[in-house]
Design a protein around this motif. Structure first.
Motif, mmCIF file in Angstrom:
data_model
loop_
_atom_site.group_PDB
_atom_site.id
_atom_site.type_symbol
_atom_site.label_atom_id
_atom_site.label_comp_id
_atom_site.label_asym_id
_atom_site.label_seq_id
_atom_site.Cartn_x
_atom_site.Cartn_y
_atom_site.Cartn_z
ATOM 1 N N PHE A 302 38.851 34.384 40.803
ATOM 2 C CA PHE A 302 39.356 35.321 41.808
ATOM 3 C C PHE A 302 40.149 34.543 42.854
ATOM 4 C CE2 PHE A 302 36.178 39.088 41.417
ATOM 5 C CZ PHE A 302 36.403 39.117 40.056
ATOM 6 N N PRO A 303 41.274 35.076 43.317
ATOM 7 C CA PRO A 303 42.068 34.387 44.354
ATOM 8 C C PRO A 303 41.287 34.238 45.654
ATOM 9 C CG PRO A 303 43.358 36.092 43.251
ATOM 10 C CD PRO A 303 41.942 36.281 42.807
ATOM 11 N N ASP A 304 41.700 33.274 46.467
ATOM 12 C CA ASP A 304 41.031 33.010 47.743
ATOM 13 C C ASP A 304 41.711 33.791 48.857
ATOM 14 O OD1 ASP A 304 39.113 31.274 46.731
ATOM 15 O OD2 ASP A 304 40.436 29.534 46.894
ATOM 16 N N ASP A 305 41.466 35.083 48.882
ATOM 17 C CA ASP A 305 41.932 35.900 49.996
ATOM 18 C C ASP A 305 40.798 36.826 50.405
ATOM 19 O OD1 ASP A 305 41.986 38.246 48.277
ATOM 20 O OD2 ASP A 305 43.879 37.479 47.475
ATOM 21 N N ARG A 307 40.447 40.078 50.417
ATOM 22 C CA ARG A 307 40.092 41.156 49.482
ATOM 23 C C ARG A 307 39.260 40.633 48.315
ATOM 24 N NH1 ARG A 307 42.673 42.923 44.811
ATOM 25 N NH2 ARG A 307 42.106 45.053 44.173
ATOM 26 N N HIS A 308 39.667 39.522 47.745
ATOM 27 C CA HIS A 308 38.950 39.010 46.583
ATOM 28 C C HIS A 308 37.647 38.320 46.973
ATOM 29 C CE1 HIS A 308 42.828 39.701 44.505
ATOM 30 N NE2 HIS A 308 42.060 39.829 43.433
ATOM 31 N N THR A 309 37.575 37.838 48.212
ATOM 32 C CA THR A 309 36.279 37.319 48.674
ATOM 33 C C THR A 309 35.256 38.442 48.725
ATOM 34 O OG1 THR A 309 37.331 35.563 49.958
ATOM 35 C CG2 THR A 309 35.083 36.182 50.577
ATOM 36 N N THR A 310 35.690 39.625 49.155
ATOM 37 C CA THR A 310 34.801 40.789 49.140
ATOM 38 C C THR A 310 34.411 41.156 47.710
ATOM 39 O OG1 THR A 310 35.809 41.641 51.170
ATOM 40 C CG2 THR A 310 34.584 43.207 49.814
ATOM 41 N N LEU A 311 35.368 41.074 46.792
ATOM 42 C CA LEU A 311 35.059 41.372 45.397
ATOM 43 C C LEU A 311 34.088 40.346 44.800
ATOM 44 C CD1 LEU A 311 38.525 42.481 43.929
ATOM 45 C CD2 LEU A 311 36.578 43.920 44.569
ATOM 46 N N LYS A 312 34.209 39.090 45.206
ATOM 47 C CA LYS A 312 33.262 38.078 44.731
ATOM 48 C C LYS A 312 31.840 38.434 45.159
ATOM 49 C CE LYS A 312 36.543 34.200 45.057
ATOM 50 N NZ LYS A 312 36.819 32.914 45.751
ATOM 51 N N ARG A 313 31.700 38.779 46.431
ATOM 52 C CA ARG A 313 30.368 39.141 46.942
ATOM 53 C C ARG A 313 29.854 40.395 46.251
ATOM 54 N NH1 ARG A 313 30.691 40.224 52.874
ATOM 55 N NH2 ARG A 313 28.439 40.348 52.630
ATOM 56 N N ARG A 314 30.753 41.335 46.002
ATOM 57 C CA ARG A 314 30.331 42.567 45.337
ATOM 58 C C ARG A 314 29.911 42.294 43.892
ATOM 59 N NH1 ARG A 314 31.092 47.900 46.586
ATOM 60 N NH2 ARG A 314 31.006 49.371 44.843
ATOM 61 N N MET A 315 30.650 41.433 43.205
ATOM 62 C CA MET A 315 30.284 41.087 41.832
ATOM 63 C C MET A 315 28.921 40.405 41.795
ATOM 64 S SD MET A 315 31.105 41.052 38.589
ATOM 65 C CE MET A 315 32.891 41.143 38.323
ATOM 66 N N ALA A 316 28.671 39.497 42.732
ATOM 67 C CA ALA A 316 27.372 38.826 42.785
ATOM 68 C C ALA A 316 26.248 39.823 43.061
ATOM 69 C CB ALA A 316 27.391 37.732 43.850
ATOM 70 N N ALA A 317 26.499 40.768 43.976
ATOM 71 C CA ALA A 317 25.476 41.773 44.294
ATOM 72 C C ALA A 317 25.188 42.659 43.090
ATOM 73 C CB ALA A 317 25.929 42.611 45.489
ATOM 74 N N GLU A 318 26.239 43.075 42.384
ATOM 75 C CA GLU A 318 26.036 43.934 41.216
ATOM 76 C C GLU A 318 25.378 43.177 40.064
ATOM 77 O OE1 GLU A 318 29.802 46.952 42.092
ATOM 78 O OE2 GLU A 318 30.029 45.223 40.756
ATOM 79 N N THR A 319 25.630 41.880 39.961
ATOM 80 C CA THR A 319 24.949 41.068 38.953
ATOM 81 C C THR A 319 23.458 40.997 39.253
ATOM 82 O OG1 THR A 319 26.955 39.747 38.627
ATOM 83 C CG2 THR A 319 24.884 38.815 37.836
ATOM 84 N N THR A 320 23.130 40.793 40.521
ATOM 85 C CA THR A 320 21.725 40.782 40.921
ATOM 86 C C THR A 320 21.085 42.148 40.688
ATOM 87 O OG1 THR A 320 22.185 39.097 42.598
ATOM 88 C CG2 THR A 320 20.167 40.376 42.848
ATOM 89 N N ALA A 321 21.817 43.210 41.012
ATOM 90 C CA ALA A 321 21.296 44.566 40.796
ATOM 91 C C ALA A 321 21.049 44.828 39.316
ATOM 92 C CB ALA A 321 22.267 45.595 41.365
ATOM 93 N N PHE A 322 21.918 44.310 38.453
ATOM 94 C CA PHE A 322 21.711 44.472 37.007
ATOM 95 C C PHE A 322 20.396 43.841 36.567
ATOM 96 C CE2 PHE A 322 21.938 41.661 33.282
ATOM 97 C CZ PHE A 322 21.707 42.605 32.288
ATOM 98 N N ALA A 323 20.143 42.597 36.976
ATOM 99 C CA ALA A 323 18.903 41.925 36.568
ATOM 100 C C ALA A 323 17.682 42.702 37.050
ATOM 101 C CB ALA A 323 18.887 40.496 37.104
ATOM 102 N N ARG A 324 17.752 43.205 38.268
ATOM 103 C CA ARG A 324 16.615 43.947 38.811
ATOM 104 C C ARG A 324 16.481 45.312 38.146
ATOM 105 N NH1 ARG A 324 17.998 41.901 44.941
ATOM 106 N NH2 ARG A 324 16.690 40.024 44.874
#
Length: 509
Positions: A302-305, A307-324
């Motif tokens: 993901f680019p370092d801006d 908008r994409h920093t927010t998407l990185k955090r969102r992807m990490a949160a959704e990955t954690t939500a998937f495991a749970r």
């Protein structure tokens, strides 16, 4: 919550149960460098962070803020490795620390309905933590290993065999392996027999078989003959009813013939059950690795801006939500409130919308819903198709691993085999006192038949019970530790490292 240090079969239900590992630094599963006591209650810094966020704390517009620590993660320093320590007693939270609904509503843009729902979830989590807290006067009574106390089997509750499964979710570290192979293990295992969970799980079977042995001894003494204190054999007190009555016994040959077949059935049963446990653990190892890969690849591609920093955090949160969510499927409806609280923790951190949290809880297949959310986040990223395909491949592997978990959970060992073994074993042990009667004739009035029947039944029934307990492996795997420690905390650490730009620094030669 912390992972259990050593596999003790008995816990008191009044003691605090922990399920989330603390985290340390070093190699994966390495020794703890620093660890904080794990509790189900957010620490003061987390309460203040939540309070500041819900009361409208502003964020720096130039650079995205680091994700607010979640209550399930605050007990652990940043790191991606298990470093379990003996759990500490929970401290009841301050009720005044719960943010009020109006503050939450203001922070969420006036969405009063969603804000009130979020406030209720947070308040319930504080109430639950207060109920689980151990009174200060009882802290000294907590066991020295994993906060546990051994309970004699006669004090264990009726449903102990089932409720105890959560306490078998063990994670071993260096000290645990030393204790596990210690030369004192023999004495320790022998002394723990009275508090073994097998006693409670099988007490009905053991009482019945031992009663049959006692009946055989009593019948033969009463109706045939008995040996007096001086060693003289006398006719039984009820022998006059039928002087030609023979002893109630069987030759040992039928048992000798049947024993190899029974042994093969027991070995196959336990081997098959262990194979299911081992496959389940291997699958979760793959889940952990691929969840980490999704977060790592997102940080990389993901680019370092902003908008994409927010998407990185969102992807990490959704990955954690998937495991749970997968953990929730394997744990059952009793885990629904836990999952809902975890999703609303993400909502309070600004990583998920209330609508998505409610949609996840309403989904018929929650893990797949979370995987679809990860795909949707990936689709919004402005990256080339090759890098998008790499991340999508990792998500596809998670789909395969989810299906494999469902296969194990929904498909038991064929019931006809399980029932055949149970019937074979039960009949064999019920008739066994008849075969032991003559073999133990050297003992006074054949009394050794009774304890011999109990001991043999204890171990043969115990072997079958071990297979039964391992057949459904997920309720004895420390999945909470995998989700909160190996996945969530590792993702949090990767995000923090990516945001700090520490990898961009050029080494000084």
């Amino acid at each position: 919550a912390s992972a259990v240090l050593s596999p003790s079969p008995v816990r008191r239900t009044r003691l605090l149960r922990s399920s989330t590992p603390t985290m340390g630094n070093g190699a994966d599963y390495g020794p703890p460098q620093s660890a904080a006591p794990a509790t189900p209650t957010p620490d003061p810094s987390t309460v203040e962070a939540l309070r500041a966020q819900t009361e409208g704390a502003t964020r720096d517009s130039a650079a995205p803020a680091a994700p607010m620590p979640l209550p399930s993660q605050v007990a652990a320093p940043r790191g991606g490795n298990f470093a379990p320590i003996p759990p500490q007693a929970a401290v009841a939270p301050d009720p005044s620390a719960v943010p009020n609904p109006s503050a939450v509503s203001n922070r969420m843009g006036g969405d009063e309905a969603s804000a009130r729902r979020l406030w209720q979830v947070v308040a319930q989590s504080f109430k639950a933590a207060e109920q689980r807290a151990i009174p200060s006067e009882d802290i000294d009574n907590v066991g020295s290993i994993a906060g546990e106390e051994r309970v004699p089997f006669w004090e264990q509750p009726e449903d102990y065999a089932e409720t105890q499964r959560k306490d078998r979710r063990t994670i071993f570290m260096h000290d645990d392996w030393v204790r596990h192979r210690s030369s004192e293990r023999f004495l320790r295992n022998m002394l723990s027999i009275p508090s073994s969970g097998i006693n409670r799980a099988l007490y009905k079977e053991l009482v019945f078989v031992t009663s049959v042995a006692a009946f055989v001894v009593a019948f033969n003494c009463l109706f045939v003959s008995y040996q007096g204190a001086g060693g003289v054999v006398h006719p039984g007190p009820l022998n006059f009813l039928d002087a030609n009555l023979k002893t109630m016994s069987l030759p040992a040959l039928p048992f000798t013939i049947a024993m190899p077949a029974l042994s093969l059935l027991l070995v196959f049963r336990t081997n098959t059950a262990y194979s299911r446990w081992n496959e389940a653990r291997t699958l979760w190892g793959g889940l952990i690795n691929n969840c980490r890969n999704v977060v790592r690849q997102s940080n990389q591609y993901f680019p370092d801006d902003a908008r994409h920093t927010t998407l990185k955090r969102r992807m990490a949160a959704e990955t954690t939500a998937f495991a749970r969510a997968l953990r929730n499927f394997l744990r059952g409806p009793s885990d629904d409130d836990v999952l809902r609280g975890e999703l609303y923790e993400l909502v309070s951190a600004g990583l998920m919308s209330p609508a998505q949290a409610e949609a996840t809880m309403s989904a018929s297949n929650r893990p797949m819903f979370c995987l679809q959310a990860m795909s949707a986040t990936l689709r919004r990223a402005d990256i080339d198709s090759m890098n998008m395909g790499r991340i999508d491949t990792s998500i596809s592997v998670l789909v395969d691993l989810t299906g494999a978990n469902e296969r194990i959970f929904k498909s038991p060992i064929p019931l006809m085999y399980t029932r055949l073994l149970a019937r074979f074993l039960s009949v064999f042990l019920v008739l066994m006192p008849l075969g032991l009667w003559q073999a133990l004739g050297e003992s006074w009035n054949h009394w050794a038949t009774i304890p011999a029947t109990f001991v043999i039944s204890f171990f043969l029934f115990g072997i079958e019970e071990a297979g039964i307990q391992l057949e459904e492996p997920f309720s004895v795997l420390p999945i909470e530790a995998f989700c909160n420690g190996a996945i969530a905390a590792a993702a949090d650490e990767m995000l923090a490292a990516d945001g700090s730009k520490v990898f961009d620094e050029v080494p000084v030669v």
